[in-house]
Design a protein around this motif. Structure first.
Motif, PDB file in Angstrom:
ATOM      1  N   TYR A   2       0.849  -1.199   0.000  1.00  0.00           N
ATOM      2  CA  TYR A   2       0.000   0.000   0.000  1.00  0.00           C
ATOM      3  C   TYR A   2       0.886   1.252   0.000  1.00  0.00           C
ATOM      4  O   TYR A   2       1.805   1.381   0.793  1.00  0.00           O
ATOM      5  CB  TYR A   2      -0.903  -0.002   1.228  1.00  0.00           C
ATOM      6  CG  TYR A   2      -1.728   1.264   1.379  1.00  0.00           C
ATOM      7  CD1 TYR A   2      -2.937   1.412   0.725  1.00  0.00           C
ATOM      8  CD2 TYR A   2      -1.272   2.317   2.187  1.00  0.00           C
ATOM      9  CE1 TYR A   2      -3.688   2.569   0.860  1.00  0.00           C
ATOM     10  CE2 TYR A   2      -2.005   3.474   2.327  1.00  0.00           C
ATOM     11  CZ  TYR A   2      -3.211   3.595   1.668  1.00  0.00           C
ATOM     12  OH  TYR A   2      -3.943   4.758   1.804  1.00  0.00           O
ATOM     13  N   CYS A   4       0.595   5.582  -0.204  1.00  0.00           N
ATOM     14  CA  CYS A   4      -0.225   6.780  -0.254  1.00  0.00           C
ATOM     15  C   CYS A   4       0.670   8.011  -0.204  1.00  0.00           C
ATOM     16  O   CYS A   4       1.875   7.911   0.057  1.00  0.00           O
ATOM     17  CB  CYS A   4      -1.257   6.802   0.866  1.00  0.00           C
ATOM     18  SG  CYS A   4      -0.557   6.905   2.529  1.00  0.00           S
ATOM     19  N   ASN A  46      -2.035   4.638  -4.088  1.00  0.00           N
ATOM     20  CA  ASN A  46      -3.382   4.155  -3.778  1.00  0.00           C
ATOM     21  C   ASN A  46      -4.308   5.296  -3.398  1.00  0.00           C
ATOM     22  O   ASN A  46      -5.492   5.308  -3.772  1.00  0.00           O
ATOM     23  CB  ASN A  46      -3.330   3.133  -2.638  1.00  0.00           C
ATOM     24  CG  ASN A  46      -2.583   1.870  -3.038  1.00  0.00           C
ATOM     25  OD1 ASN A  46      -1.413   1.728  -2.768  1.00  0.00           O
ATOM     26  ND2 ASN A  46      -3.265   0.954  -3.711  1.00  0.00           N
ATOM     27  N   GLU A  47      -3.760   6.256  -2.634  1.00  0.00           N
ATOM     28  CA  GLU A  47      -4.552   7.413  -2.215  1.00  0.00           C
ATOM     29  C   GLU A  47      -3.649   8.634  -2.117  1.00  0.00           C
ATOM     30  O   GLU A  47      -2.455   8.530  -1.830  1.00  0.00           O
ATOM     31  CB  GLU A  47      -5.199   7.183  -0.848  1.00  0.00           C
ATOM     32  CG  GLU A  47      -6.284   6.132  -0.817  1.00  0.00           C
ATOM     33  CD  GLU A  47      -6.896   6.005   0.568  1.00  0.00           C
ATOM     34  OE1 GLU A  47      -7.858   6.747   0.859  1.00  0.00           O
ATOM     35  OE2 GLU A  47      -6.396   5.190   1.355  1.00  0.00           O
ATOM     36  N   LEU A  90      -4.510   8.759   7.982  1.00  0.00           N
ATOM     37  CA  LEU A  90      -3.494   7.716   8.137  1.00  0.00           C
ATOM     38  C   LEU A  90      -3.937   6.549   9.009  1.00  0.00           C
ATOM     39  O   LEU A  90      -3.356   5.464   8.934  1.00  0.00           O
ATOM     40  CB  LEU A  90      -2.222   8.333   8.746  1.00  0.00           C
ATOM     41  CG  LEU A  90      -1.500   9.383   7.881  1.00  0.00           C
ATOM     42  CD1 LEU A  90      -0.404  10.057   8.692  1.00  0.00           C
ATOM     43  CD2 LEU A  90      -0.928   8.736   6.639  1.00  0.00           C
ATOM     44  N   ASP A  92      -5.215   3.381  10.769  1.00  0.00           N
ATOM     45  CA  ASP A  92      -5.506   2.002  10.342  1.00  0.00           C
ATOM     46  C   ASP A  92      -4.915   1.644   8.972  1.00  0.00           C
ATOM     47  O   ASP A  92      -5.360   0.701   8.327  1.00  0.00           O
ATOM     48  CB  ASP A  92      -7.028   1.744  10.317  1.00  0.00           C
ATOM     49  CG  ASP A  92      -7.666   1.970  11.680  1.00  0.00           C
ATOM     50  OD1 ASP A  92      -7.023   1.623  12.688  1.00  0.00           O
ATOM     51  OD2 ASP A  92      -8.780   2.507  11.716  1.00  0.00           O
ATOM     52  N   LYS A  93      -3.929   2.404   8.522  1.00  0.00           N
ATOM     53  CA  LYS A  93      -3.264   2.086   7.255  1.00  0.00           C
ATOM     54  C   LYS A  93      -1.910   1.441   7.526  1.00  0.00           C
ATOM     55  O   LYS A  93      -1.209   1.802   8.477  1.00  0.00           O
ATOM     56  CB  LYS A  93      -3.083   3.340   6.406  1.00  0.00           C
ATOM     57  CG  LYS A  93      -4.377   3.871   5.801  1.00  0.00           C
ATOM     58  CD  LYS A  93      -4.106   5.095   4.943  1.00  0.00           C
ATOM     59  CE  LYS A  93      -5.326   5.495   4.119  1.00  0.00           C
ATOM     60  NZ  LYS A  93      -6.456   5.938   4.904  1.00  0.00           N
ATOM     61  N   ASN A  94      -1.529   0.502   6.683  1.00  0.00           N
ATOM     62  CA  ASN A  94      -0.211  -0.129   6.745  1.00  0.00           C
ATOM     63  C   ASN A  94       0.453   0.009   5.391  1.00  0.00           C
ATOM     64  O   ASN A  94      -0.200  -0.123   4.355  1.00  0.00           O
ATOM     65  CB  ASN A  94      -0.329  -1.613   7.113  1.00  0.00           C
ATOM     66  CG  ASN A  94      -0.672  -1.801   8.575  1.00  0.00           C
ATOM     67  OD1 ASN A  94       0.018  -1.280   9.442  1.00  0.00           O
ATOM     68  ND2 ASN A  94      -1.752  -2.532   8.845  1.00  0.00           N
TER      69      ASN A  94
END
Length: 456
Positions: A2, A4, A46-47, A90, A92-94
């Motif tokens: 992932y 971002c 991704n974002e 941010l 809960d994102k890994n």
């Protein structure tokens, strides 16, 4: 993995001395922040999240078509504070997050990918984008230990005399492990000369916890931020030169790239020749073999093959193959000019379709019209499309001949193979094959000059 990106765009930019938010000032026809967003989008993020504050609604409006999210920084209390304001994004994102600034539009796709790959391959928890410069005034310094590992970043105003001699500077652009960043943001302090929360302090915090910190240096031009109108002009010049060289390497002749202005999204095909003074903007496409003589403006238009343009304005329109435009023509939005056509001097076309091989040589206005192929417009023709209340349409068939100083009063239809006599005002349909004449009968009064005593 992932990936971002976070773009910092909340600052006011006091030195710009402008009511417009700093990141919305344009470089080569595009807002600085949109340069950064588009570059990051090309890197398969991704974002993307934009941290906004000053002029938030204006910035949102200018970037909303990019399909990004927003975080609000109501008070500008430093770069570290900006990331605190993005914690919800941010959460809960890994994976990894890259951090960039909205006022540094020269960053390239290659450099962003280089930063990410360096970060991943080195298994760093944080990676700093740096540059080596001759004059480091105003920049944070990269302080390395005896093993040349990154120890910390020190803002210019907080540097010791020894630290001020360091030439490796912080770009303000980073790559972080998301979890490590979130876990350590709350440890930031504003105990410094500016009373702000520095994102740079996160590097020292991570280092003290034994995390592996990387730094990769790049061309200093790419990290140049804009804080004044002078810097804006310098960045514009750098990018403009880069754009021109790209087109020249692709087979376009640019006679004088220092006096040619080409937007970053413009596409130009080979064997086109561009003289000085041309301004080519937006998503314009210029195809092969075109000749752009000096001093035209073309925006968001498609110019087909072998078109010649002289000293004219073309906006949001389509010009067909082998057509000539100008000098001093004005082609307004939503116009379509066919192949092998001629739009000459002091001709204005507005929201009209002009057929193949039609000649409109000079001093003519055509608005809200559909014109067939093979037509000829005499000098001074006016398509009268406005009745004082609404715009009306004119339809002209193929091979019509419009005499000089004719007025075609819309709504009206002129069928194919018709002739309009010079000086006529036409208000009714003209059937195919007819000659339309609408003018007063000529009268010659013999001896009138002598009777009036006007003979010289």
């Amino acid at each position: 993995m992932y990936k971002c990106a976070l773009i910092l765009a909340a600052g006011k930019g006091k030195r710009m001395k402008s009511r417009l938010p700093k990141v919305l000032h344009k470089v080569c026809g595009k807002e600085m922040v949109n340069h950064v967003i588009d570059t990051l989008k090309s890197c398969d993020m991704n974002e993307i999240n934009l941290v906004i504050g000053n002029g938030a609604e204006e910035v949102k409006k200018a970037t909303e078509s990019r399909n990004i999210s927003y975080s609000i920084q109501k008070e500008q209390l430093g770069t570290g504070h900006a990331l605190m304001c993005a914690k919800q994004f941010l959460q809960d994102k890994n994976g990894l997050i890259t951090v960039f600034t909205g006022d540094a539009p020269l960053i390239t796709e290659e450099t962003v990918k280089k930063l990410i790959n360096f970060h991943i391959n080195g298994q760093y928890k944080a990676t700093i984008l740096t540059a080596i410069v001759k004059d480091a005034t105003g920049y944070g310094r990269i302080i390395r230990d005896k093993l040349s590992e990154v120890e910390k970043i020190v803002e210019h105003k907080d540097c010791t005399e020894e630290e001020l001699t360091v030439k490796e500077i912080n770009s303000g652009m980073y790559c972080f492990d998301i979890k490590e960043l979130i876990d350590n943001l709350d440890e930031l302090s504003n105990n410094n000369s500016q009373g702000e929360y520095y994102l740079t302090d996160v590097i020292e915090i991570l280092k003290n916890k034994g995390c592996k910190i990387g730094a990769i240096d790049v061309d200093s031009n790419e990290i140049r931020g804009v804080n004044s109108r002078i810097q804006l002009a310098e960045v514009e010049e750098t990018l403009r030169q880069k754009i021109s060289k790209k087109h020249m390497n692709n087979g376009v002749t640019i006679i004088d790239f220092k006096n040619t202005y080409i937007g970053i999204d413009v596409k130009i095909e080979r064997d086109t020749i561009i003289y000085p003074g041309n301004v080519i903007e937006g998503k314009t496409i210029i195809k092969e073999g075109c000749m752009l003589y000096p001093n035209s403006r073309i925006k968001d238009s498609i110019i087909e093959n072998n078109v010649t343009i002289q000293n004219s304005v073309i906006l949001e329109s389509h010009i067909g193959n082998n057509t000539t435009v100008g000098p001093f023509a004005y082609i307004r939005p939503q116009s379509e000019i066919g192949n092998d056509a001629r739009v000459g001097d002091f001709v204005e076309i507005k929201k009209s379709k002009i057929g193949n091989n039609t000649k409109i040589s000079h001093l003519t206005y055509i608005g809200d019209a559909e014109v067939g192929s093979g037509c000829n417009f005499g000098c001074g023709t006016v398509v009268v499309n406005y009745d004082g209340k609404s715009k009306n349409k004119t339809i002209i068939g193929d091979n019509a001949f419009i005499g000089c100083n004719a007025n075609l009063v819309a709504p009206i239809e002129i069928e194919s193979n018709t002739y309009i006599a010079a000086g006529s005002t036409i208000t009714k349909k003209v059937p195919s094959g007819a000659l339309a004449v609408s003018r007063a009968k000529q009268m010659n009064k013999e001896g009138w000059v002598d009777r009036k005593g006007l003979k010289k």
